[in-house]
Motif scaffolding. Structure first.
Motif, PDB file in Angstrom:
ATOM      1  N   TYR A  21       0.839  -1.368  -0.022  1.00 53.52           N
ATOM      2  CA  TYR A  21       0.041   0.098   0.172  1.00 53.52           C
ATOM      3  C   TYR A  21       0.869   1.152   0.160  1.00 53.52           C
ATOM      4  O   TYR A  21       0.680   2.234  -0.684  1.00 53.52           O
ATOM      5  CB  TYR A  21      -0.898  -0.015   1.036  1.00 53.52           C
ATOM      6  N   ARG A  22       1.974   1.123   0.841  1.00 51.15           N
ATOM      7  CA  ARG A  22       2.736   2.270   0.787  1.00 51.15           C
ATOM      8  C   ARG A  22       3.730   2.641  -0.640  1.00 51.15           C
ATOM      9  O   ARG A  22       3.665   3.694  -0.869  1.00 51.15           O
ATOM     10  CB  ARG A  22       3.830   2.061   2.064  1.00 51.15           C
ATOM     11  N   PHE A  23       4.181   1.468  -0.951  1.00 48.41           N
ATOM     12  CA  PHE A  23       4.767   1.387  -2.182  1.00 48.41           C
ATOM     13  C   PHE A  23       4.111   2.136  -3.187  1.00 48.41           C
ATOM     14  O   PHE A  23       4.312   3.032  -4.099  1.00 48.41           O
ATOM     15  CB  PHE A  23       5.358  -0.091  -2.673  1.00 48.41           C
ATOM     16  N   PHE A  24       2.715   1.661  -3.688  1.00 51.79           N
ATOM     17  CA  PHE A  24       1.887   2.232  -4.686  1.00 51.79           C
ATOM     18  C   PHE A  24       1.425   3.635  -4.264  1.00 51.79           C
ATOM     19  O   PHE A  24       0.500   4.129  -4.967  1.00 51.79           O
ATOM     20  CB  PHE A  24       0.821   1.016  -4.745  1.00 51.79           C
ATOM     21  N   GLY A  25       1.568   4.160  -3.029  1.00 53.26           N
ATOM     22  CA  GLY A  25       0.955   5.324  -2.691  1.00 53.26           C
ATOM     23  C   GLY A  25      -0.465   5.653  -2.268  1.00 53.26           C
ATOM     24  O   GLY A  25      -0.874   6.671  -2.249  1.00 53.26           O
ATOM     25  N   ALA A  26      -0.854   4.664  -1.676  1.00 54.41           N
ATOM     26  CA  ALA A  26      -2.325   4.565  -1.037  1.00 54.41           C
ATOM     27  C   ALA A  26      -2.419   5.371   0.235  1.00 54.41           C
ATOM     28  O   ALA A  26      -3.554   5.642   0.480  1.00 54.41           O
ATOM     29  CB  ALA A  26      -2.852   3.094  -1.120  1.00 54.41           C
ATOM     30  N   GLY A  27      -1.385   5.635   0.759  1.00 48.65           N
ATOM     31  CA  GLY A  27      -1.430   6.717   1.891  1.00 48.65           C
ATOM     32  C   GLY A  27      -1.166   5.803   3.063  1.00 48.65           C
ATOM     33  O   GLY A  27      -1.496   4.649   3.152  1.00 48.65           O
ATOM     34  N   GLU A  28      -0.888   6.322   4.144  1.00 48.41           N
ATOM     35  CA  GLU A  28      -0.318   5.875   5.412  1.00 48.41           C
ATOM     36  C   GLU A  28      -1.544   5.300   6.345  1.00 48.41           C
ATOM     37  O   GLU A  28      -1.487   4.401   7.030  1.00 48.41           O
ATOM     38  CB  GLU A  28       0.311   7.070   6.188  1.00 48.41           C
TER      39      GLU A  28
END
Length: 149
Positions: A34-41
């Motif tokens: 999720y972090r790698f793809f930029g989905a948000g913290e």
């Protein structure tokens, strides 16, 4: 596969399937994806906590993307014609293109997503939407030439 299949819609189907698999990877591999793809913290943190929300949202996207891949294959002539294929292709094209250009308006609703996420995902949506658009226009032109509505 039919050698006369629409190459733009085949490429759109492949892109949708790859996007679905990337989203599925987020479900399977968790917060780091999720972090790698930029989905948000926030999404990553919920995934780390084992909450269902990220899984449900992401699984919904996976299903939608696989359905859209199937409609692209149907429109390309690579598989059996699905119901309302023409309408579906127009709607899918519109959604991708709209998502690609409307990211500035969407950003405030998802403040956790990185600017990199917004730019990269918007370019990807515009690219896939372009494939759907060109492929759909080509298919309609072929059908019109054959006298099919």
């Amino acid at each position: 596969m039919n050698p006369n299949s629409n190459k733009f819609l085949l490429a759109a189907a492949l892109c949708c399937a790859l996007a679905a698999l990337a989203h599925l990877g987020c479900i399977l591999f968790g917060a780091d994806w999720y972090r790698f793809f930029g989905a948000g913290e926030q999404m990553a943190a919920m995934a780390e906590q084992g909450l269902w929300y990220p899984t449900i949202v992401t699984l919904g996207l996976v299903c939608i993307l696989f359905i859209w891949a199937a409609y692209a294959l149907s429109g390309a002539g690579a598989i059996k014609q699905l119901p309302l294929t023409k309408l579906a292709l127009v709607i899918i094209t519109s959604i991708f293109l709209l998502r690609g250009v409307s990211f500035v308006g969407l950003m405030p609703m998802f403040p956790d997503n990185s600017i990199t996420f917004w730019l990269v995902s918007s370019v990807i949506c515009l690219f896939i939407g372009g494939l759907f658009a060109v492929g759909t226009v080509q298919q309609w032109s072929k059908l019109r030439a054959k006298g099919v509505n």
